[in-house]
Design an enzyme around this catalytic site. Structure first.
Site, PDB file in Angstrom:
ATOM      1  N   ARG A  70       0.824  -1.141   0.122  1.00 57.52           N
ATOM      2  CA  ARG A  70      -0.066   0.024  -0.034  1.00 57.52           C
ATOM      3  C   ARG A  70       0.811   1.193  -0.105  1.00 57.52           C
ATOM      4  O   ARG A  70       1.956   1.144   0.549  1.00 57.52           O
ATOM      5  CB  ARG A  70      -0.915   0.221   1.205  1.00 57.52           C
ATOM      6  CG  ARG A  70      -2.222  -0.921   1.142  1.00 57.52           C
ATOM      7  CD  ARG A  70      -2.934  -0.835   2.363  1.00 57.52           C
ATOM      8  NE  ARG A  70      -2.308  -1.152   3.512  1.00 57.52           N
ATOM      9  CZ  ARG A  70      -1.734  -0.673   4.477  1.00 57.52           C
ATOM     10  NH1 ARG A  70      -1.834   0.850   4.219  1.00 57.52           N
ATOM     11  NH2 ARG A  70      -1.075  -1.028   5.429  1.00 57.52           N
ATOM     12  N   TYR A 198      -1.070  -3.579  -7.020  1.00 60.85           N
ATOM     13  CA  TYR A 198      -0.921  -4.345  -5.605  1.00 60.85           C
ATOM     14  C   TYR A 198      -2.218  -4.212  -4.815  1.00 60.85           C
ATOM     15  O   TYR A 198      -2.831  -2.995  -4.696  1.00 60.85           O
ATOM     16  CB  TYR A 198       0.297  -3.642  -4.791  1.00 60.85           C
ATOM     17  CG  TYR A 198       0.161  -4.122  -3.414  1.00 60.85           C
ATOM     18  CD1 TYR A 198       0.660  -5.653  -3.367  1.00 60.85           C
ATOM     19  CD2 TYR A 198      -0.527  -3.433  -2.371  1.00 60.85           C
ATOM     20  CE1 TYR A 198       0.605  -6.176  -2.032  1.00 60.85           C
ATOM     21  CE2 TYR A 198      -0.434  -3.936  -1.078  1.00 60.85           C
ATOM     22  CZ  TYR A 198      -0.195  -5.296  -0.994  1.00 60.85           C
ATOM     23  OH  TYR A 198      -0.140  -5.971   0.241  1.00 60.85           O
ATOM     24  N   LYS A 207      -9.518  -2.565   1.680  1.00 59.68           N
ATOM     25  CA  LYS A 207      -9.389  -1.276   2.648  1.00 59.68           C
ATOM     26  C   LYS A 207     -10.178  -0.024   2.162  1.00 59.68           C
ATOM     27  O   LYS A 207     -10.696   0.759   2.992  1.00 59.68           O
ATOM     28  CB  LYS A 207      -7.794  -1.054   2.738  1.00 59.68           C
ATOM     29  CG  LYS A 207      -6.973  -2.266   3.262  1.00 59.68           C
ATOM     30  CD  LYS A 207      -7.583  -2.491   4.723  1.00 59.68           C
ATOM     31  CE  LYS A 207      -6.814  -3.660   5.410  1.00 59.68           C
ATOM     32  NZ  LYS A 207      -5.740  -4.342   5.278  1.00 59.68           N
ATOM     33  N   HIS A 227     -10.833  -2.492  11.552  1.00 54.95           N
ATOM     34  CA  HIS A 227      -9.549  -3.118  10.889  1.00 54.95           C
ATOM     35  C   HIS A 227      -9.269  -4.213  12.108  1.00 54.95           C
ATOM     36  O   HIS A 227      -8.242  -4.381  12.809  1.00 54.95           O
ATOM     37  CB  HIS A 227      -8.126  -2.397  10.709  1.00 54.95           C
ATOM     38  CG  HIS A 227      -6.906  -2.891  10.000  1.00 54.95           C
ATOM     39  ND1 HIS A 227      -5.886  -2.370  10.148  1.00 54.95           N
ATOM     40  CD2 HIS A 227      -6.979  -3.982   9.277  1.00 54.95           C
ATOM     41  CE1 HIS A 227      -4.858  -3.399   9.308  1.00 54.95           C
ATOM     42  NE2 HIS A 227      -5.858  -4.377   8.847  1.00 54.95           N
ATOM     43  N   SER A 249      -1.376  -3.453  10.176  1.00 58.17           N
ATOM     44  CA  SER A 249      -0.940  -4.482   9.026  1.00 58.17           C
ATOM     45  C   SER A 249       0.168  -5.332   9.582  1.00 58.17           C
ATOM     46  O   SER A 249       1.302  -4.648   9.958  1.00 58.17           O
ATOM     47  CB  SER A 249      -0.931  -3.764   8.010  1.00 58.17           C
ATOM     48  OG  SER A 249      -1.940  -3.085   7.526  1.00 58.17           O
ATOM     49  N   CYS A 251       0.729  -7.405  11.860  1.00 56.12           N
ATOM     50  CA  CYS A 251       1.137  -7.574  13.276  1.00 56.12           C
ATOM     51  C   CYS A 251       0.337  -8.778  13.738  1.00 56.12           C
ATOM     52  O   CYS A 251       0.186  -8.729  15.003  1.00 56.12           O
ATOM     53  CB  CYS A 251       0.960  -6.313  14.122  1.00 56.12           C
ATOM     54  SG  CYS A 251       1.786  -4.888  13.635  1.00 56.12           S
ATOM     55  N   ASP A 278      -9.454  -9.713   9.216  1.00 56.17           N
ATOM     56  CA  ASP A 278      -8.805  -8.503   8.831  1.00 56.17           C
ATOM     57  C   ASP A 278      -9.655  -7.219   9.074  1.00 56.17           C
ATOM     58  O   ASP A 278      -9.342  -6.190   9.504  1.00 56.17           O
ATOM     59  CB  ASP A 278      -8.478  -8.547   7.384  1.00 56.17           C
ATOM     60  CG  ASP A 278      -7.312  -7.304   6.867  1.00 56.17           C
ATOM     61  OD1 ASP A 278      -6.204  -7.205   7.804  1.00 56.17           O
ATOM     62  OD2 ASP A 278      -7.704  -6.577   5.920  1.00 56.17           O
ATOM     63  N   ARG A 378       1.999 -12.211  -0.626  1.00 54.93           N
ATOM     64  CA  ARG A 378       0.611 -12.644   0.014  1.00 54.93           C
ATOM     65  C   ARG A 378       0.015 -13.857  -0.744  1.00 54.93           C
ATOM     66  O   ARG A 378       0.598 -13.893  -1.920  1.00 54.93           O
ATOM     67  CB  ARG A 378      -0.383 -11.325  -0.157  1.00 54.93           C
ATOM     68  CG  ARG A 378       0.267  -9.888   0.520  1.00 54.93           C
ATOM     69  CD  ARG A 378      -0.738  -9.586   1.839  1.00 54.93           C
ATOM     70  NE  ARG A 378      -0.071  -8.606   2.273  1.00 54.93           N
ATOM     71  CZ  ARG A 378      -0.575  -8.056   3.590  1.00 54.93           C
ATOM     72  NH1 ARG A 378      -1.628  -8.860   4.250  1.00 54.93           N
ATOM     73  NH2 ARG A 378       0.053  -7.285   4.407  1.00 54.93           N
TER      74      ARG A 378
HETATM   75  P1  GTP Z   1      -2.256  -7.891   7.470  1.00 55.11           P
HETATM   76  O1  GTP Z   1      -3.019  -8.873   6.338  1.00 55.11           O
HETATM   77  O2  GTP Z   1      -1.310  -6.853   6.840  1.00 55.11           O
HETATM   78  O3  GTP Z   1      -3.331  -6.842   8.032  1.00 55.11           O
HETATM   79  O4  GTP Z   1      -1.488  -8.442   8.511  1.00 55.11           O
HETATM   80  P2  GTP Z   1      -2.138  -9.268  10.001  1.00 55.11           P
HETATM   81  O5  GTP Z   1      -2.213  -8.492  11.200  1.00 55.11           O
HETATM   82  O6  GTP Z   1      -3.164 -10.319   9.680  1.00 55.11           O
HETATM   83  O7  GTP Z   1      -0.641 -10.095  10.184  1.00 55.11           O
HETATM   84  P3  GTP Z   1      -0.184 -11.576  10.117  1.00 55.11           P
HETATM   85  O8  GTP Z   1      -1.135 -12.437  11.048  1.00 55.11           O
HETATM   86  O9  GTP Z   1      -0.167 -12.051   8.760  1.00 55.11           O
HETATM   87  O10 GTP Z   1       1.206 -11.491  10.868  1.00 55.11           O
HETATM   88  C1  GTP Z   1       2.165 -10.885  10.155  1.00 55.11           C
HETATM   89  C2  GTP Z   1       3.552 -11.318  10.895  1.00 55.11           C
HETATM   90  O11 GTP Z   1       3.559 -11.351  12.016  1.00 55.11           O
HETATM   91  C3  GTP Z   1       3.815 -12.674  10.329  1.00 55.11           C
HETATM   92  O12 GTP Z   1       5.280 -12.458   9.925  1.00 55.11           O
HETATM   93  C4  GTP Z   1       3.774 -13.340  11.513  1.00 55.11           C
HETATM   94  O13 GTP Z   1       4.610 -14.573  11.417  1.00 55.11           O
HETATM   95  C5  GTP Z   1       3.993 -12.511  12.838  1.00 55.11           C
HETATM   96  N1  GTP Z   1       3.341 -12.873  14.226  1.00 55.11           N
HETATM   97  C6  GTP Z   1       2.011 -13.008  14.352  1.00 55.11           C
HETATM   98  N2  GTP Z   1       1.616 -13.571  15.501  1.00 55.11           N
HETATM   99  C7  GTP Z   1       2.631 -13.360  16.160  1.00 55.11           C
HETATM  100  C8  GTP Z   1       2.872 -13.689  17.439  1.00 55.11           C
HETATM  101  O14 GTP Z   1       2.170 -14.046  18.411  1.00 55.11           O
HETATM  102  N3  GTP Z   1       4.295 -13.586  17.824  1.00 55.11           N
HETATM  103  C9  GTP Z   1       5.488 -13.320  16.995  1.00 55.11           C
HETATM  104  N4  GTP Z   1       6.374 -12.872  17.645  1.00 55.11           N
HETATM  105  N5  GTP Z   1       5.101 -13.014  15.818  1.00 55.11           N
HETATM  106  C10 GTP Z   1       3.985 -13.072  15.192  1.00 55.11           C
HETATM  107  C1  SPV Z   2      -2.952  -4.339   5.186  1.00 56.99           C
HETATM  108  O1  SPV Z   2      -2.008  -4.070   4.709  1.00 56.99           O
HETATM  109  O2  SPV Z   2      -3.537  -4.149   6.441  1.00 56.99           O
HETATM  110  C2  SPV Z   2      -3.579  -5.565   4.621  1.00 56.99           C
HETATM  111  C3  SPV Z   2      -3.190  -5.961   3.107  1.00 56.99           C
HETATM  112  O3  SPV Z   2      -4.386  -6.353   4.919  1.00 56.99           O
HETATM  113  S1  SPV Z   2      -3.673  -4.677   2.112  1.00 56.99           S
HETATM  114  O4  SPV Z   2      -4.714  -5.292   1.513  1.00 56.99           O
HETATM  115  O5  SPV Z   2      -2.731  -4.476   1.216  1.00 56.99           O
HETATM  116  O6  SPV Z   2      -4.203  -3.543   2.691  1.00 56.99           O
HETATM  117 MN    MN Z   3      -4.912  -5.395   6.981  1.00 51.96          MN
END
Ligand code: GTP
Ligand code: SPV
Ligand code: MN
Length: 594
Positions: A70, A198, A207, A227, A249, A251, A278, A378
Site C-alpha cells: 500500500r 498491488y 481497505k 481493522h 498491518s 502484526c 482483517d 501474499r
Molecule cells: P495484514 O494482513 O497486513 O493486516 O496483517 P495481519 O495483522 O493479519 O498479520 P499476520 O497475522 O499475517 O502476521 C504478520 C507477521 O507477524 C508474520 O510474520 C507472523 O509470523 C508474525 N506474528 C503473528 N503473530 C505473532 C505472534 O504471536 N508472535 C510473534 N512473535 N510474531 C507473530
Molecule cells: C494490510 O496492509 O493491512 C492488508 C493488506 O491487509 S492490504 O490489502 O494491502 O491492505
Molecule cells: Mn490488514
C-alpha cells in the site's frame, strides 16, 4: 448479466467514455468465466499456472517491482473540506482531484478490456451487506475479487434500481509511481485507483471500501467499520465466545484469527473458529450487544512466516484455489516458497522479481534485495478453504462480541495484556496504540508510530471525529464488549521475543474471557487492569513465573515518555480530538506520577 439500474449503467458508460476500452465484460462469478479468464491471463504471462496436482487451481502473480505494498503517501480522502478529512489523511479538493485523475484515466484502457465486477461486502441480502461495482482493466484484480468478495448476478438483483452502491474505478495505466493515486470521495460513494496493481491499492472492496468508505458510512449511519479479526473461542462445554481484535498491518491478525490451541487445551476440548482475519463491521443488535460480521469472503494474508507450526490453518487454506503474489517460484516442482515456510529453500527457483534466485545469498538485513519472496508477499485464499472457518461465517446476523482487543508491535512499554477501566478508557487505549511499522506499507520498517485502533491508514474522515464516534457508540451499546490491549512482541535485551506467541496467545484470550465473565482477578495499575502473573495459565509451557512478571510489568519511565509522544500525536490529530481523550490522557499522567 442483467441490470436495468440506470445509475449503474450511466456511470459505466461515463467511465468507458473516459478510459476508452476496446471491450466491456461483466463478471458473473461462474466457474466457466473464471476458468476462461485464468487461461487468458496465463497466455499473456499475467499469472502462472502452478503444479495442479500439488496446488489445484493455484496461480502465481508478480506485481511490478515498484508496486509491492500500500502507498499511504499517495492515498487521499477527498472530502469537500480539508477539515473533514483531518490532518492524518492526505487531502486534495475534490474538483481538483477529479480533474487530475481524469487526465490519467483518459484513454488508459485503449485496446484493453474493461471488466465490470458487481460485488457484495457481507452476505448478499443481509442487513450488514453493502454493494459495490469495481471497473478494472486487470484480470488479476478480477480473479482476486472473485475470492475476496461475493460476486455475481445476485448482487445486481439485490441492488435493484437503487443508486446505493460504491463506485470503484481501477486502471493499471503505466504503473507510474509518480502518478499513482488511491483516492476516496466519501460524499460521492466513489473510489478511484490508478497506476498500481498491488492488493490493497486495487482490490477496492477491501481497505478502500470496507474500511475507508465504510468507516465514513458507519459514522453517518451509527455502526462501525474496523481493522479487526473476529474469532470464536469454544470451551470444553461447547460454548463459543467471540472476540474481535485490531492489530496494525502485518502484526498478527491472520495468525490470531486461526490459532490452534496449545496441546493441553486441545486435549481438554478448546477450539478456535475463524470468522474473519482483517475487517469487522459492527452493529448494535436488538439484544443490546455489539454484533460483528466479516464483510470479506477470503483472506489476503502475509505469506512469509506462514508455516505448519505458526499457522497450519492458513497454510491449509492456500493449498487450492489460491493466488500467490510476489512469492518465490520453485521451478523444480512448479510450486511456491517463502521465507519461514520451512528450512528447505528451493535450489532451482525464481525470486519475487522473477529473477534466478540464490538462497545462499540471503541477508536478513536486506530482505527485499535478497529474499526469495517479498516480505509483503501474499496469498489470496477462499475463506471456505480454512479448516477452522466458523459455522457463522455466512451468518446474516453476525456474531456477538464479548471482548475487543487492541494490540501493537512494541519491543518495550506495552505489557503482554491489560484491560481498560471502561468503554471511554478503552477508546483512549485504542487512540494511543502504537506499533513498529512493517512491510505492508511502503516506507521504513521498524519505526514506532502511533496507529490508533490500527486504523491510521484507513479512517475515511477526521481521526478526532472517529474517536468521537467510538465514544458515541459506547453510549448506544447497552451491553458493550470489554476492551483490552495486548502485545505479543516484547523483546529481551538481545532482541528476542519473550512471549512464545502464536497458539500460546490463547492463554491470554482465556484470561480476557474470564475477566469478561468476572471469573479472574486483576491488579489495578496506572494504565489499566493487569493479570496476576499466576493467573495466565502456562500449563505445558516452559516459562517461569519471573518471566511472566516481566511480561506484565508497567515501566513508569517509558510510559511517561510515551505520554509526551501521545501529546504530540494528539496535537497532530488537531482540534477535533474529543475532550474526553484529553481527560483520559491527563488522568493517565497523574496515575503514572503517583
Ligand atoms: P495484514 O494482513 O497486513 O493486516 O496483517 P495481519 O495483522 O493479519 O498479520 P499476520 O497475522 O499475517 O502476521 C504478520 C507477521 O507477524 C508474520 O510474520 C507472523 O509470523 C508474525 N506474528 C503473528 N503473530 C505473532 C505472534 O504471536 N508472535 C510473534 N512473535 N510474531 C507473530
Ligand atoms: C494490510 O496492509 O493491512 C492488508 C493488506 O491487509 S492490504 O490489502 O494491502 O491492505
Ligand atoms: Mn490488514
Amino acid at each position: 448479466m442483467k441490470t436495468e439500474n440506470k445509475y449503474v449503467l450511466s456511470w459505466i458508460d461515463e467511465m468507458a467514455a473516459m478510459t476508452k476500452p476496446a471491450e466491456i465484460v461483466w463478471i458473473d462469478g461462474t466457474d466457466e468465466q473464471t476458468e476462461a479468464l485464468r487461461a487468458e491471463a496465463c497466455s499473456t504471462g499475467e499469472i502462472i499456472k502452478l503444479n495442479q496436482e500439488l496446488l489445484p487451481d493455484c496461480y502465481l502473480h508478480r506485481t511490478a517491482v515498484n508496486d509491492v505494498a500500500r502507498v499511504e503517501g499517495r492515498t487521499f480522502i477527498c472530502t469537500p473540506t480539508k477539515e473533514e478529512a483531518g490532518n492524518i489523511n492526505n487531502w486534495v479538493d475534490p474538483d481538483e482531484m477529479y480533474a487530475r485523475l481524469k487526465k490519467l484515466y483518459t484513454g488508459s484502457m485503449q485496446g484493453k478490456t474493461m471488466y465490470v465486477i458487481p460485488y457484495s461486502m457481507g452476505v448478499v441480502g443481509s442487513d450488514f451487506a453493502k454493494y459495490g461495482i469495481e471497473l478494472t482493466d486487470s484480470i488479476y484484480v478480477v480473479l482476486n475479487m472473485l475470492i475476496m468478495t461475493r460476486v455475481g448476478q445476485n448482487v445486481l438483483d439485490a441492488l435493484g434500481d437503487s443508486p446505493d452502491y460504491i463506485k470503484g474505478l481501477h486502471a493499471k495505466a503505466d504503473l507510474d509511481e509518480e502518478n499513482r493515486y488511491i483516492v476516496h470521495f466519501p460524499q460521492d460513494n466513489t473510489i478511484m485507483s490508478v497506476n498500481s496493481g498491488y492488493g490493497g491499492n486495487v482490490l477496492l472492496g477491501k481497505k478502500c471500501f470496507a474500511l475507508r468508505i465504510a468507516s465514513y458510512l458507519g459514522r453517518k449511519e451509527g455502526w462501525m467499520a474496523e481493522h479487526m479479526l473476529i474469532l470464536g473461542l469454544e470451551n470444553p462445554e461447547g460454548e463459543i465466545k467471540y472476540i474481535s481484535a485490531a492489530f496494525p498491518s502485518a502484526c498478527g491478525k491472520t495468525n490470531l484469527a486461526m490459532l490452534i490451541p496449545p496441546e493441553v487445551f486441545r486435549n481438554k476440548g478448546y477450539k478456535v473458529w475463524c470468522v474473519g482475519d482483517d475487517i469487522a463491521w459492527l452493529r448494535v443488535g436488538s439484544d443490546g450487544r455489539l454484533w460483528a460480521v466479516n464483510p470479506e469472503n477470503g483472506f489476503f494474508g502475509v505469506a512469509p512466516g506462514t508455516n505448519d507450526k505458526s499457522n497450519p490453518n492458513a497454510l491449509a487454506a492456500t493449498r487450492k484455489g489460491t493466488i500467490f503474489t510476489n512469492v518465490c517460484h520453485d521451478l523444480d516442482n512448479n510450486t511456491v516458497w517463502w521465507e519461514g515456510l520451512n528450512d528447505n529453500p528451493p535450489h532451482n527457483a525464481e525470486n519475487w522479481r522473477g529473477e534466478p534466485w540464490d538462497y545462499t545469498k540471503y541477508d536478513k538485513n536486506d530482505k527485499v534485495g535478497t529474499s526469495g519472496a517479498h516480505p509483503n508477499s501474499r496469498f489470496t485464499a477462499p475463506a471456505k478453504n480454512c479448516p477452522c472457518v466458523s459455522a457463522e461465517f455466512d451468518s446474516m446476523t453476525g456474531v456477538p462480541i464479548t471482548a475487543m482487543i487492541f494490540g501493537g508491535r512494541r519491543a518495550k512499554t506495552a505489557p503482554l495484556v491489560y484491560q481498560s477501566f471502561n468503554w471511554q478508557h478503552g477508546t483512549f487505549v485504542g487512540s494511543i496504540m502504537a506499533s513498529e511499522t512493517t512491510a505492508a506499507a511502503s516506507g521504513a520498517v521498524g519505526v514506532v508510530r502511533r496507529d490508533p485502533m490500527a486504523m491510521r491508514p484507513f479512517v475515511g474522515y477526521n481521526m478526532g471525529d472517529y474517536w468521537k464516534h467510538w465514544l458515541e457508540m459506547g453510549k448506544v451499546i447497552p451491553n458493550p464488549p470489554k476492551i483490552f490491549h495486548v502485545n505479543w512482541f516484547r523483546t529481551d535485551d538481545e532482541g528476542h521475543f519473550i512471549w512464545p506467541g502464536f497458539g500460546d496467545n490463547m492463554r491470554v484470550l482465556l484470561w480476557i474471557l474470564d475477566r469478561c465473565e468476572g471469573k479472574a482477578d486483576a491488579v489495578e495499575t496506572a494504565i489499566g487492569y493487569i493479570p496476576k502473573a499466576e493467573d495466565i495459565n502456562t500449563e505445558g509451557l516452559d516459562i517461569s513465573l519471573d518471566t511472566m512478571k516481566e511480561l506484565l510489568t508497567v515501566d513508569k519511565e517509558s510510559w511517561l515518555a510515551d505520554v509526551e509522544n501521545i501529546k504530540e500525536f494528539y496535537k497532530l490529530v488537531g482540534d477535533h480530538v474529543p475532550a474526553e481523550m484529553y481527560e483520559e490522557l491527563a488522568a493517565l499522567e497523574k496515575r503514572l506520577a503517583e
